[in-house]
Design a protein around this motif. Sequence first.
Motif, mmCIF file in Angstrom:
data_model
loop_
_atom_site.group_PDB
_atom_site.id
_atom_site.type_symbol
_atom_site.label_atom_id
_atom_site.label_comp_id
_atom_site.label_asym_id
_atom_site.label_seq_id
_atom_site.Cartn_x
_atom_site.Cartn_y
_atom_site.Cartn_z
ATOM 1 N N TRP A 4 0.847 -1.206 0.000
ATOM 2 C CA TRP A 4 0.000 0.000 0.000
ATOM 3 C C TRP A 4 0.881 1.253 0.000
ATOM 4 N N LEU A 5 0.436 2.264 -0.734
ATOM 5 C CA LEU A 5 1.149 3.544 -0.787
ATOM 6 C C LEU A 5 0.260 4.666 -0.270
ATOM 7 N N TYR A 6 0.783 5.421 0.678
ATOM 8 C CA TYR A 6 0.116 6.647 1.145
ATOM 9 C C TYR A 6 0.987 7.793 0.635
ATOM 10 N N PRO A 7 0.657 8.398 -0.520
ATOM 11 C CA PRO A 7 1.567 9.328 -1.200
ATOM 12 C C PRO A 7 1.903 10.578 -0.389
ATOM 13 N N GLU A 8 3.095 11.075 -0.625
ATOM 14 C CA GLU A 8 3.493 12.367 -0.056
ATOM 15 C C GLU A 8 3.017 13.513 -0.952
ATOM 16 N N THR A 9 2.822 13.228 -2.239
ATOM 17 C CA THR A 9 2.345 14.257 -3.170
ATOM 18 C C THR A 9 0.956 14.733 -2.764
ATOM 19 N N GLY A 10 0.810 16.048 -2.648
ATOM 20 C CA GLY A 10 -0.503 16.612 -2.342
ATOM 21 C C GLY A 10 -0.819 16.746 -0.874
ATOM 22 N N LEU A 11 0.047 16.238 0.003
ATOM 23 C CA LEU A 11 -0.202 16.393 1.444
ATOM 24 C C LEU A 11 -0.041 17.851 1.841
ATOM 25 N N ILE A 12 -1.006 18.361 2.579
ATOM 26 C CA ILE A 12 -0.916 19.736 3.056
ATOM 27 C C ILE A 12 0.012 19.812 4.259
ATOM 28 N N THR A 13 -0.001 18.782 5.075
ATOM 29 C CA THR A 13 0.821 18.764 6.271
ATOM 30 C C THR A 13 1.396 17.375 6.470
ATOM 31 N N GLY A 14 2.542 17.309 7.110
ATOM 32 C CA GLY A 14 3.127 16.021 7.419
ATOM 33 C C GLY A 14 2.466 15.342 8.596
ATOM 34 N N ASN A 15 1.629 16.087 9.332
ATOM 35 C CA ASN A 15 0.952 15.522 10.490
ATOM 36 C C ASN A 15 -0.314 14.806 10.025
ATOM 37 N N THR A 16 -0.292 13.478 10.014
ATOM 38 C CA THR A 16 -1.412 12.713 9.462
ATOM 39 C C THR A 16 -2.651 12.723 10.350
ATOM 40 N N LYS A 17 -2.577 13.385 11.517
ATOM 41 C CA LYS A 17 -3.766 13.502 12.352
ATOM 42 C C LYS A 17 -4.659 14.656 11.886
ATOM 43 N N TRP A 18 -4.143 15.481 10.997
ATOM 44 C CA TRP A 18 -4.928 16.602 10.492
ATOM 45 C C TRP A 18 -5.928 16.117 9.469
ATOM 46 N N ALA A 40 3.916 10.043 -11.029
ATOM 47 C CA ALA A 40 5.330 9.646 -10.984
ATOM 48 C C ALA A 40 5.664 8.945 -9.679
ATOM 49 N N GLU A 41 5.110 9.446 -8.563
ATOM 50 C CA GLU A 41 5.371 8.823 -7.264
ATOM 51 C C GLU A 41 4.790 7.412 -7.217
ATOM 52 N N ILE A 42 3.594 7.245 -7.770
ATOM 53 C CA ILE A 42 2.956 5.925 -7.791
ATOM 54 C C ILE A 42 3.784 4.951 -8.630
ATOM 55 N N GLU A 43 4.214 5.398 -9.812
ATOM 56 C CA GLU A 43 4.971 4.535 -10.711
ATOM 57 C C GLU A 43 6.343 4.167 -10.138
ATOM 58 N N ALA A 44 6.889 5.055 -9.290
ATOM 59 C CA ALA A 44 8.206 4.799 -8.700
ATOM 60 C C ALA A 44 8.134 3.851 -7.509
ATOM 61 N N SER A 45 6.927 3.603 -7.020
ATOM 62 C CA SER A 45 6.770 2.723 -5.867
ATOM 63 C C SER A 45 6.488 1.296 -6.325
ATOM 64 N N ASN A 46 6.548 0.369 -5.380
ATOM 65 C CA ASN A 46 6.215 -1.028 -5.659
ATOM 66 C C ASN A 46 4.803 -1.372 -5.206
ATOM 67 N N ALA A 47 4.020 -0.333 -4.884
ATOM 68 C CA ALA A 47 2.689 -0.553 -4.324
ATOM 69 C C ALA A 47 1.698 -1.014 -5.387
ATOM 70 N N SER A 48 0.783 -1.856 -4.965
ATOM 71 C CA SER A 48 -0.306 -2.284 -5.843
ATOM 72 C C SER A 48 -1.593 -1.549 -5.528
ATOM 73 N N ASP A 49 -1.624 -0.892 -4.366
ATOM 74 C CA ASP A 49 -2.799 -0.117 -3.950
ATOM 75 C C ASP A 49 -2.356 1.233 -3.411
ATOM 76 N N VAL A 50 -3.161 2.265 -3.681
ATOM 77 C CA VAL A 50 -2.838 3.632 -3.269
ATOM 78 C C VAL A 50 -4.018 4.204 -2.490
ATOM 79 N N ILE A 51 -3.724 4.911 -1.392
ATOM 80 C CA ILE A 51 -4.772 5.569 -0.605
ATOM 81 C C ILE A 51 -4.591 7.078 -0.683
#
Length: 236
Positions: A4-18, A40-51
């Motif tokens: 599973w991939l939780y992308p960094e692209t598009g995150l407003i904050t690094g605090n995932t409780k927000w 690009a981030e998805i393609e660079a990962s080995n993840a089969s699922d993205v959230i």
Amino acid sequence: SQGWLYPETGLITGNTKWGDRHLFLFHKTTTDQLWADLQAEIEASNASDVILSSERVCKSMNRLIFRKDFLSAFNPRIVIFVRDEIDLLRSWYLQIIKSRVLKKKNLLKGSKLRSFPEFFSVTKDSFCYSLILREWIQAYGIDSVLFIPYLKDNSYDARKELYQALNIPWSSSEESGSRANVSIGPFSAFICLEAAKRGYGKAEIASIMNTMSKCEQGEPILRSWNISKFEETEIR
């Protein structure tokens, strides 16, 4: 490690409780480049699922549908936590009181707080699930929607429920992530509004809010009440 991939692209904050999380992806000002970066981030990962997650994605459903060209390359599903609407609106209303009194916005003039009936009439469609999902279902079908009940219970863990619904292995030793925000109670809200009307400052209101919240939780705070301008008999 589970694919599973939780992308960094598009995150407003690094605090995932927000609640913002990936909301920036769905802003009306978001550029095509940001979606290209996500690809690009998805393609660079080995993840089969993205959230992609956001507390307010329902508010941006039309912009999410607009990205059908991107999503259709995957097998998109939308996961929605369903909460009792009245309970949700009540909690939302109390949270607005909490944030406004602490930000010292004037509640008595132009930005006067709506009464709850007014608030309800304005916001009641904000979490009307059939209305929100109409366009999504037309695009991807009813089978692409997964509902998870959200319970207002101290033993309830929203992240655990999400993991189990998506068949992600869950360890009971993991830190709980289900209680990022707690609204104040109705009595605390009333006292804070009164404090705002009487000209209290931000620090004073925060102190009152903290005291009254403890009081609502059953602690014997009133025995040692020491906040001026509010007499114990008046509080009772």
